[in-house]
Every structure is written in C-alpha cells, then in structure tokens.
Motif scaffolding. Sequence first.
Motif: not given
Length: 120
Positions: A56-58, A66-72, A101-106
Amino acid sequence: QAQLVESGGGVVQAGGSLRLSCAASGRPFSNYAMGWFRQSPGKERVFVALIGWSGNTTIYSDSVKGRFTISRDNAKDVVYLQMNSLKPEDTAVYYCAADFSSEYDPPSYWGQGTQVTVSS
C-alpha cells in the motif's frame, strides 16, 4: 539462508521498457518493506524505490518518479520494478533490497544485482 535474486536486466534503447524481478527466499520477506537501489559506474549506490510490506505504500526517487513502478506479489515472494521511458542515465546495476524503512535506512538484505544498459 536469506536470498534475493534479481532478473530481467538487459540492453534497451532509450524510450524503451524493462521489468526487473526479485525473487526472495529464506526469510518471511512478506513482512518486510522491499525495494530497489542502483549504482552507476564511478558513483555511489542510490535509492530508486521502496514498497511497504502490504504493497500500500510506495516511495520513489525524484529521478524515476512517473516512469518506474514498484509492485510485489507476497504469495510468490517476488518484487517487481517496471521501468518505462528509459533514459541513458538509467544505466546502472540494479540491486534488490529488503528490510528498510526509507531511502536513508540501510537495508538488511541485498541481492547480487542485475545490469541495465540504456543506449541512446
């Protein structure tokens, strides 16, 4: 043993599309946020996209929004990255990642990477 295996990389012309897949095994990855990073030659590895455990969260980096879409698909333990309108600057090794949890979390887990080359 936890394992993330990417597939779907290749060579494509600018403006084309590719879909990357990441098959997860060895852990309950359906409980983890998962995502993608990429590393271009001579540059640091950078965040591309993240998807929450439920889907539910991307979150996307500005460069791919706008160009890439992530799904699972948690039933199959697979995460996808649909890449459209590809540009030469998207050329990189793309890495699947899990448990962050975020782009800053390894992330705790990484795949081995798959090469994406976009020709002009």
